[in-house]
Scaffold this active site. Sequence first.
Site, mmCIF file in Angstrom:
data_model
loop_
_atom_site.group_PDB
_atom_site.id
_atom_site.type_symbol
_atom_site.label_atom_id
_atom_site.label_comp_id
_atom_site.label_asym_id
_atom_site.label_seq_id
_atom_site.Cartn_x
_atom_site.Cartn_y
_atom_site.Cartn_z
ATOM 1 N N HIS A 14 0.851 -1.121 -0.110
ATOM 2 C CA HIS A 14 0.015 0.009 -0.026
ATOM 3 C C HIS A 14 0.804 1.295 -0.002
ATOM 4 O O HIS A 14 0.082 2.202 0.089
ATOM 5 C CB HIS A 14 -0.739 0.137 1.129
ATOM 6 C CG HIS A 14 -2.054 -1.229 1.290
ATOM 7 N ND1 HIS A 14 -2.626 -1.438 2.400
ATOM 8 C CD2 HIS A 14 -2.362 -1.779 0.207
ATOM 9 C CE1 HIS A 14 -3.573 -2.421 1.994
ATOM 10 N NE2 HIS A 14 -3.360 -2.626 0.887
ATOM 11 N N ILE B 289 0.793 6.986 0.311
ATOM 12 C CA ILE B 289 0.233 5.786 1.089
ATOM 13 C C ILE B 289 -1.116 5.684 0.603
ATOM 14 O O ILE B 289 -1.926 6.544 0.811
ATOM 15 C CB ILE B 289 0.217 5.950 2.671
ATOM 16 C CG1 ILE B 289 1.885 6.177 2.935
ATOM 17 C CG2 ILE B 289 -0.353 4.675 3.417
ATOM 18 C CD1 ILE B 289 1.788 6.826 4.441
ATOM 19 N N CYS B 290 -1.836 4.300 -0.018
ATOM 20 C CA CYS B 290 -2.989 4.251 -0.169
ATOM 21 C C CYS B 290 -3.441 3.554 1.085
ATOM 22 O O CYS B 290 -3.699 2.392 1.246
ATOM 23 C CB CYS B 290 -3.062 3.257 -1.413
ATOM 24 S SG CYS B 290 -4.776 2.601 -1.669
ATOM 25 N N ALA B 291 -4.222 4.429 1.963
ATOM 26 C CA ALA B 291 -5.162 3.873 3.123
ATOM 27 C C ALA B 291 -6.269 4.633 3.170
ATOM 28 O O ALA B 291 -6.245 5.796 3.109
ATOM 29 C CB ALA B 291 -4.381 3.943 4.337
ATOM 30 N N PHE C 246 -7.301 7.412 -4.414
ATOM 31 C CA PHE C 246 -7.115 6.008 -4.545
ATOM 32 C C PHE C 246 -8.335 5.008 -4.666
ATOM 33 O O PHE C 246 -9.460 5.399 -4.073
ATOM 34 C CB PHE C 246 -6.357 5.706 -3.163
ATOM 35 C CG PHE C 246 -5.090 6.052 -3.271
ATOM 36 C CD1 PHE C 246 -3.904 5.485 -4.090
ATOM 37 C CD2 PHE C 246 -4.477 7.207 -2.410
ATOM 38 C CE1 PHE C 246 -2.569 6.221 -4.093
ATOM 39 C CE2 PHE C 246 -3.258 7.590 -2.367
ATOM 40 C CZ PHE C 246 -2.163 7.244 -3.129
#
Lengths: 374, 165
Positions: free
Chosen positions: B85, B92-94, B146
């Site tokens: 992620h 950051i892909c959160a 995202f």
Amino acid sequence: MSSRDPMWYCHECHAEMRALMAPQPTCASCHGTFVEIMENPADDPREFSAHHPEDDAGPGGSPDEILLSLQTLLSRGFAERRRQQPSSSGFTFQVRSGGGARTFTFGGPNTLGARPGAPGGDQEPPTMTEYLRRDPGAANDGPTITGPLMAQYLMALLGHRNPSLFGMDGESMERGQYGDYVFSQEALDQVITQIMENSNSNRPVPAPDDKIQELPRVVLEEGSPLLEKDCAVCKDQFKLGTEDPDEQVVITLPCKHPFHEPCITPWLKSSGTCPVCRFALVPQPEHHSPGEGSSTGNNRPSPSPPRSTGGGSQPPNLFQTLYNIMGSSSNSSGSSSGSGNGNQQRRRSSSTPQPSRPTGDRDHIPGEWHEDLD
Amino acid sequence: MASISSRRLAKELNEIHAQGCPVGIELKQADDFVTWRFSIEVMGESLYKGEKHLLQFRFDPSYPISSPAVQFVVEDGREAPIHPHVYSNGHICASILGNEWSPVLSVVAVCVTLQSMLASCKKKERPVDNDRYVKNAPDNPKKTRFHYDGPYLFLRYLPATATRD
């Protein structure tokens, strides 16, 4: 030179003559080099000219004519190119026909997704301008334009509909502009990236103003049980005698979570949910859960169902599952589909009475499909 | 009167100074209410044992209504942790940093979430679309939308108070 020798045709001055071999064939009349021998009656160069009379229908003319001119130009090799004066914005060339001359300019922004200005050592395909300006001697150093890519440039340039010139399959490509097609993985990636970045199907839905207005408001007073609690947005305890009188107005959401009015209002205008439990004041896009039981926990809290949904508890069906999977990429059509939202709303509320669901919507498909048939 | 964001950040900062950060998390820089930096280390056995990464928060005046822009710092020889992620540019892909942000979350809560995201990682690898993303990525990760719902871009966090109900 006997009289049986074939005549030549000059494309520049339209003269029929015997070309001077000097040593390349040159027009005896205008000394142009754009001459063609007339030895094949089936391919008479005069017809090419007669077929396209000297119309000066503005820059452009018919797309076929331009394409043929381009084809001719390109097939003559690159030596010709060096004589052209590149304009500041692009590559310019002229096609002369009879009385008139037409000027074409390539250049300006590349609309095909290939990024301009970065022709360096990486694998970027060059723009048309860069390609044409390049010294022929250095042609092997940088990236090259492949046949399909060249076609792409030309198609986008001209919005042309006759692909036969390029030996493409006209059948399958007829529907649509050529600018709509991509011919390389990279161009496709960029289109997809663009779609993904513009997608707003998963963005929170704000609560409408009237809905915010309707929420119950309480002004704090001595002995209020609220004074024991915190506002979860500013993390301050509710208290009397604040500087800002607005901070003594408390909004309690239907899920019973209280907030300062000035704290919760801006949030609801960006997302119509409770910051604490995510109770939805307005239907929110469902976050598709692959149900991996991620370590950070993905248990939904249990908000009371927003209004009565009538249908009772209904597990998500195949359509909803697909909708969730597909939804993100088809947001343009999804925005108008009220039914999709309705389903999601129902699903959200129906998840309440189910204490724990086995992992994964996908695992559910067969069972749900069956139930739906009932 | 101080803005809502600086009031809230001042409160968070006071708490950090008073109670300290959770284990493995260290406040490195908080000179203003615009940029804060923390170092993050996964304690115990994990794929990231011995690694220390720098996490940067950027706040705008509407924090905490709007989420902070959070990314790993990738300058001065620092690298972003290798995680499915986390992009190599530090983004950051959160979901909690995007669509699932809630003003209930705090800077420390985000740090803890990202720490446990690393701790639970089974395989050190970059996101599959890393190269493509990094090439076109905006400077501010908040400008990226995202997709969290793909099979590999998924992370979700709810504050403990929410699940107690």
